[in-house]
Motif scaffolding. Sequence first.
Motif, PDB file in Angstrom:
ATOM      1  N   ILE A 117       0.975  -1.180  -0.053  1.00 28.90           N
ATOM      2  CA  ILE A 117       0.040  -0.196   0.130  1.00 28.90           C
ATOM      3  C   ILE A 117       0.815   1.358  -0.044  1.00 28.90           C
ATOM      4  CG2 ILE A 117      -1.587   1.306   1.294  1.00 28.90           C
ATOM      5  CD1 ILE A 117      -2.720  -1.211   2.471  1.00 28.90           C
ATOM      6  N   TRP A 118       1.920   1.394   0.765  1.00 29.88           N
ATOM      7  CA  TRP A 118       2.748   2.416   0.818  1.00 29.88           C
ATOM      8  C   TRP A 118       3.526   2.756  -0.376  1.00 29.88           C
ATOM      9  CZ3 TRP A 118       8.213   3.250   1.285  1.00 29.88           C
ATOM     10  CH2 TRP A 118       8.450   4.384   1.638  1.00 29.88           C
ATOM     11  N   HIS A 119       4.136   1.821  -0.962  1.00 33.46           N
ATOM     12  CA  HIS A 119       4.507   1.893  -2.358  1.00 33.46           C
ATOM     13  C   HIS A 119       3.889   2.223  -3.249  1.00 33.46           C
ATOM     14  CE1 HIS A 119       8.880   0.691  -1.153  1.00 33.46           C
ATOM     15  NE2 HIS A 119       8.330  -0.340  -0.417  1.00 33.46           N
ATOM     16  N   SER A 120       2.478   1.785  -3.398  1.00 38.60           N
ATOM     17  CA  SER A 120       1.492   2.089  -4.368  1.00 38.60           C
ATOM     18  C   SER A 120       1.336   3.393  -4.189  1.00 38.60           C
ATOM     19  CB  SER A 120       0.346   1.076  -4.180  1.00 38.60           C
ATOM     20  OG  SER A 120       0.531  -0.207  -4.537  1.00 38.60           O
ATOM     21  N   GLU A 121       0.841   3.914  -2.941  1.00 38.77           N
ATOM     22  CA  GLU A 121       0.524   5.341  -2.949  1.00 38.77           C
ATOM     23  C   GLU A 121       1.765   6.287  -3.319  1.00 38.77           C
ATOM     24  OE1 GLU A 121      -2.644   5.032   0.876  1.00 38.77           O
ATOM     25  OE2 GLU A 121      -0.333   5.476   1.287  1.00 38.77           O
ATOM     26  N   ARG A 122       2.956   6.068  -3.234  1.00 40.32           N
ATOM     27  CA  ARG A 122       3.975   6.791  -3.785  1.00 40.32           C
ATOM     28  C   ARG A 122       4.210   6.807  -5.120  1.00 40.32           C
ATOM     29  NH1 ARG A 122       9.486   5.267  -1.143  1.00 40.32           N
ATOM     30  NH2 ARG A 122      10.040   7.212  -1.703  1.00 40.32           N
ATOM     31  N   ALA A 123       3.664   5.934  -5.738  1.00 43.63           N
ATOM     32  CA  ALA A 123       3.762   5.519  -7.203  1.00 43.63           C
ATOM     33  C   ALA A 123       2.456   6.272  -7.641  1.00 43.63           C
ATOM     34  CB  ALA A 123       4.083   3.964  -7.695  1.00 43.63           C
ATOM     35  N   ALA A 124       1.462   6.348  -7.086  1.00 44.12           N
ATOM     36  CA  ALA A 124       0.150   6.771  -7.796  1.00 44.12           C
ATOM     37  C   ALA A 124       0.227   8.226  -8.256  1.00 44.12           C
ATOM     38  CB  ALA A 124      -0.886   6.728  -6.444  1.00 44.12           C
ATOM     39  N   ALA A 125       1.056   8.860  -7.987  1.00 42.79           N
ATOM     40  CA  ALA A 125       1.093  10.293  -8.477  1.00 42.79           C
ATOM     41  C   ALA A 125       1.672  10.291  -9.995  1.00 42.79           C
ATOM     42  CB  ALA A 125       1.900  11.248  -7.556  1.00 42.79           C
ATOM     43  N   ARG A 126       1.986   9.218 -10.013  1.00 42.13           N
ATOM     44  CA  ARG A 126       2.843   9.226 -11.660  1.00 42.13           C
ATOM     45  C   ARG A 126       2.424   8.001 -12.446  1.00 42.13           C
ATOM     46  NH1 ARG A 126       6.691   7.444  -8.093  1.00 42.13           N
ATOM     47  NH2 ARG A 126       7.589   5.250  -8.484  1.00 42.13           N
ATOM     48  N   GLU A 128      -1.401   6.227 -13.207  1.00 45.91           N
ATOM     49  CA  GLU A 128      -2.839   6.211 -13.181  1.00 45.91           C
ATOM     50  C   GLU A 128      -3.423   4.877 -12.613  1.00 45.91           C
ATOM     51  OE1 GLU A 128      -6.834   7.204 -12.944  1.00 45.91           O
ATOM     52  OE2 GLU A 128      -5.210   8.260 -13.135  1.00 45.91           O
ATOM     53  N   LEU A 129      -2.952   3.731 -13.136  1.00 47.09           N
ATOM     54  CA  LEU A 129      -3.252   2.399 -12.951  1.00 47.09           C
ATOM     55  C   LEU A 129      -3.125   2.254 -11.427  1.00 47.09           C
ATOM     56  CD1 LEU A 129      -4.686  -0.395 -13.808  1.00 47.09           C
ATOM     57  CD2 LEU A 129      -2.170  -1.020 -14.693  1.00 47.09           C
ATOM     58  N   THR A 130      -1.871   2.375 -11.163  1.00 51.60           N
ATOM     59  CA  THR A 130      -1.544   2.154  -9.636  1.00 51.60           C
ATOM     60  C   THR A 130      -2.499   2.968  -8.686  1.00 51.60           C
ATOM     61  OG1 THR A 130       0.714   1.716 -10.213  1.00 51.60           O
ATOM     62  CG2 THR A 130       0.345   2.192  -7.918  1.00 51.60           C
ATOM     63  N   ARG A 131      -2.869   4.216  -8.939  1.00 55.36           N
ATOM     64  CA  ARG A 131      -3.790   5.208  -8.374  1.00 55.36           C
ATOM     65  C   ARG A 131      -5.160   4.301  -7.989  1.00 55.36           C
ATOM     66  NH1 ARG A 131      -7.591   8.684  -8.803  1.00 55.36           N
ATOM     67  NH2 ARG A 131      -7.474   8.401 -11.073  1.00 55.36           N
ATOM     68  N   ARG A 132      -5.492   3.826  -9.158  1.00 58.29           N
ATOM     69  CA  ARG A 132      -6.816   3.140  -9.095  1.00 58.29           C
ATOM     70  C   ARG A 132      -6.962   1.981  -8.235  1.00 58.29           C
ATOM     71  NH1 ARG A 132      -8.821   3.120 -15.488  1.00 58.29           N
ATOM     72  NH2 ARG A 132      -8.864   5.543 -15.749  1.00 58.29           N
ATOM     73  N   ARG A 133      -5.787   1.246  -7.957  1.00 52.63           N
ATOM     74  CA  ARG A 133      -5.624   0.034  -7.185  1.00 52.63           C
ATOM     75  C   ARG A 133      -5.498   0.398  -5.627  1.00 52.63           C
ATOM     76  NH1 ARG A 133      -0.537  -2.931 -10.782  1.00 52.63           N
ATOM     77  NH2 ARG A 133      -2.057  -3.676 -12.406  1.00 52.63           N
ATOM     78  N   VAL A 134      -5.035   1.546  -5.562  1.00 54.94           N
ATOM     79  CA  VAL A 134      -5.115   1.744  -3.850  1.00 54.94           C
ATOM     80  C   VAL A 134      -5.980   1.511  -3.159  1.00 54.94           C
ATOM     81  CG1 VAL A 134      -4.398   3.709  -2.347  1.00 54.94           C
ATOM     82  CG2 VAL A 134      -2.989   3.583  -4.342  1.00 54.94           C
ATOM     83  N   PRO A 135      -7.389   2.152  -3.342  1.00 50.54           N
ATOM     84  CA  PRO A 135      -8.638   1.749  -2.632  1.00 50.54           C
ATOM     85  C   PRO A 135      -8.835   0.218  -2.326  1.00 50.54           C
ATOM     86  CG  PRO A 135      -8.989   3.277  -4.305  1.00 50.54           C
ATOM     87  CD  PRO A 135      -7.849   2.883  -4.560  1.00 50.54           C
ATOM     88  N   ALA A 136      -8.578  -0.626  -3.443  1.00 48.29           N
ATOM     89  CA  ALA A 136      -8.499  -2.081  -3.509  1.00 48.29           C
ATOM     90  C   ALA A 136      -7.576  -2.695  -2.492  1.00 48.29           C
ATOM     91  CB  ALA A 136      -8.528  -2.647  -4.911  1.00 48.29           C
TER      92      ALA A 136
END
Length: 599
Positions: A117-126, A128-136
């Motif tokens: 989760i932590w690494h995904s949230e850091r990558a979410a800004a750059r 889009e696909l990762t940003r959509r996965r964070v809530p899941a």
Amino acid sequence: MNQNSPPLVLPPGLARVMTKLQDKDRHRLDDTVTRLHTVNGHLWGTEDRVRGALLSAAQVADCKREIDQLNAERNVFAERADEVLGSLADAGRADAPLHTETLASVVDRLSVLTLRIWHSERAAARDELTRRRVPALHSQREELCAALDTLVCDVVAGRRRLPVPARFKLYGRDAAAPAEIKPSRHLRRVVAFGGLSECGKSTSAEFVQRTCGAQRFKIGFLLRQAAHREGLADPYALSARRQAELLLGELNRFADAHVDTSLFTIESVHDDASIAELKQLMGDTLQIVYLDASFAVRVERSGTQAQAVAAKDEIKMSRGAHQVAALADHVIDNTGSIAALRSRLRRIAAPPTVTALRVATPYGLGLPAVVASATADFTDAVRAYGPGVRLVALTGSPGEGSWIAGWSDLDLLVIAEHEALGRVQKALEQYRTALAGAASLGPTLVTPGELSARRLTPRLAFVLHQLQHGSPVLHAAPDLELPTISQDELALAAVRELPQVILTMRRLRAEAGPATLRQLYKHLVLACRLLLREHNQWESGPDRILTAASRMPGLANLSVPSLAEISSAWRDGDTDRAFKPVVAAVDQFLTWYAIQLAA
């Protein structure tokens, strides 16, 4: 793990159950779960690093070795956590359904999910696909926490059983679990020095080397040696645990090859994580010393600009150098006197120990009645002062049972706290009065602090050695700690003391007359005794000492009357018959000594 990485938050149900554990088990579980989460963080970072397109083959191999090591550590910590968590289960329900994994396995999954989760949230800004996965991912964590709490509740109630926690991972080894390296039996004491720039690490290590015979090492040297031996390109890229194992392996290897070396120092402790792991592997065998000093003091000592010291500090602090203070066994404020610093270092490098001493009464030392009575009264008087007086002993001839009335002195040793010495001095005045001229009193007053800091004259070191090997004492506190004095130390002390004794002998010879017989004879015996110690010969008793010295290469027989004859002549006032042979022996010895040291 990166200091900005997320902490592992356990679900509330498990956290509540953990509070029911005994303090020792709870602390052990907290530490183990924290270490498991830290290893997972390192593992994530190393697996990212090994995918780098610019890595050389050697660097990729290093990363693979580190991944294997971290996976081995991960399994060790998971098994260790299960040892504690398994105690929560209700062992009475053998027919309960068996769960598919242990509690620690679920905690391990929760750790990895937290990192994801932590690494995904850091990558979410750059991305889009990762940003959509964070809530899941957050939903997965909530579900996993709820499932873990339910499992814990069922296990505690006996509604569900857990499988055997052993994982039996090999990682290329024959053993069922990674073999943990242990300190060699020849690795008896290691002192590690940490601190920021110009705090005194090297100066302190050099002092311990010079005074205690320590073998000095730099951590960087040990790691480079280990890397060369293991075929590693960059040992600093390894996990803290693996670095600690490499360090201990090199220390063990050197200790096994140099079994007479009992003390080692390692410098430049700038990585708090690796030294913490080394401490866990070595326990009290490793003593971590953190030297603390203000920035202003360190700048003044450096002789350079403040900016230069600050730049060095920044590099060291980025590695965790300032965090070593929290791990240290000893934190020393190195802004005081050199005497204070060295006293602390001597206590750390060679700590005093409680010594079992042989206690006797003055009446069992072969002393005349008046001397024994006065000595007993003095001992009773200072013993009444309480714990401030730690030891009373008659040394030399009374301790050896060879005291001669009218010839021998009363060499008295008193170990007492500084605050009690004033009262001891008053008791000494009464002691002299009670002796009524029956003997000459030569007191030595020393504090426990001086002894533990090993601020010892050669004579005092020899006395302590004699006491530790059976010479009697008149009084000793039950918890008295004394520095252990080895024969090697005495031999070195003899080398240092003999020149002063020789100078005194020459002065006495220049003033020679019947009145100096006693001093001349005693200094001749002392010089011979010290010389024999230097040659690893340990004789006692003047007659035996002079006989043994006569066998030294190039030294002819010292034709000196026996102690009984000389002491009798002294008491009778008939010194002429003993004076000439003693002077001749002194001249003979001094001539021989000058020849031995001639360029």
